[in-house]
Enzyme design. Structure first.
Site, mmCIF file in Angstrom:
data_model
loop_
_atom_site.group_PDB
_atom_site.id
_atom_site.type_symbol
_atom_site.label_atom_id
_atom_site.label_comp_id
_atom_site.label_asym_id
_atom_site.label_seq_id
_atom_site.Cartn_x
_atom_site.Cartn_y
_atom_site.Cartn_z
ATOM 1 C CB CYS A 82 -0.976 -0.081 1.175
ATOM 2 S SG CYS A 82 -2.420 0.944 0.911
ATOM 3 C CG HIS A 177 -2.910 -3.297 4.005
ATOM 4 N ND1 HIS A 177 -1.829 -2.653 4.529
ATOM 5 C CD2 HIS A 177 -3.687 -2.332 3.461
ATOM 6 C CE1 HIS A 177 -1.937 -1.351 4.310
ATOM 7 N NE2 HIS A 177 -3.058 -1.130 3.660
ATOM 8 C CD GLU A 179 0.115 -5.416 5.915
ATOM 9 O OE1 GLU A 179 0.216 -6.096 4.871
ATOM 10 O OE2 GLU A 179 -0.187 -4.207 5.906
#
Ligand code: GLN
Length: 197
Positions: A82, A177, A179
């Site tokens: 991002c 994302h 994560e």
């Protein structure tokens, strides 16, 4: 194997902790990078999500911009999510005035590209480079890749063709994302690149 890599996370701003959790879970030795010296010891680097204009200002204030450009040019594997993808882009659309990137990825990235109605959304994406099953991708005020240079590979696109993940040389970038939802395959790709150096 994976446990041998020392992976840095640019820790000026953004979702550093989420990346640290994924990398530690994969057995990496995680280093939070805030000073140029800390870059010297890492085999790979993550640039997290957050706010790219702030990250840019802090990178310059902390004397990290040029050292980061130097390690990127020297071939350090780097994965940007991002805002991190924005930092890696050679060209930006809708940057704030004076905003700079580190560059290295021959792409044009448009910031905040999905507009206020759908600033955040989730979808499943086929990403052949990481294999099955599809990646559950979370987009938060996400950028998109508007133009992909000749040496850059598209790793994933939305059904309408919008490019949202790329790889060029030692650099990987995703608009989304991994994560945030336990997806580890992009971090594994980075660690694989880090080990082959
Ligand atoms: N919109 C942010 C930027 O321009 C990126 C958002 C994110 O990293 N989730 O930097």
């Amino acid at each position: 194997m994976a446990g041998d890599s020392r992976i840095g996370i640019l820790a000026l701003q953004g979702d550093v902790r989420e990346h640290a959790r994924v990398l530690a879970g994969l057995g990496a030795d995680v280093v939070l990078v805030r000073r140029p010296e800390e870059l010297a010891s890492v085999d790979g680097l993550v640039i997290p999500g957050g706010e790219s204009s702030v990250m840019d200002k802090l990178a310059r204030a902390f004397g990290l911009q040029q050292p980061l450009r130097d390690v990127i040019a020297a071939g350090l594997p780097v994965y940007g999510t991002c805002a991190g993808l924005i930092m890696l882009a050679d060209r930006l659309t809708d940057a704030i005035e004076g905003q700079q990137t580190l560059g290295g990825l021959d792409v044009t990235v448009r910031r905040n590209a999905f507009g206020s109605q759908v600033e955040s959304f989730e979808t499943d994406l086929d990403v052949p480079a990481v294999g099955a099953p599809p990646v559950h991708a979370v987009f938060i005020r996400a950028p998109l890749v508007e133009q992909v240079g000749p040496g850059v590979e598209t790793l994933a696109a939305l059904p309408d063709g919008t490019v949202v993940a790329v790889r060029g040389g030692n650099l990987i970038g995703t608009s989304f994302h991994p994560e945030m939802n336990g997806e580890t395959r992009f971090h594994r790709l980075l660690m694989g690149m880090a080990q082959r150096r």
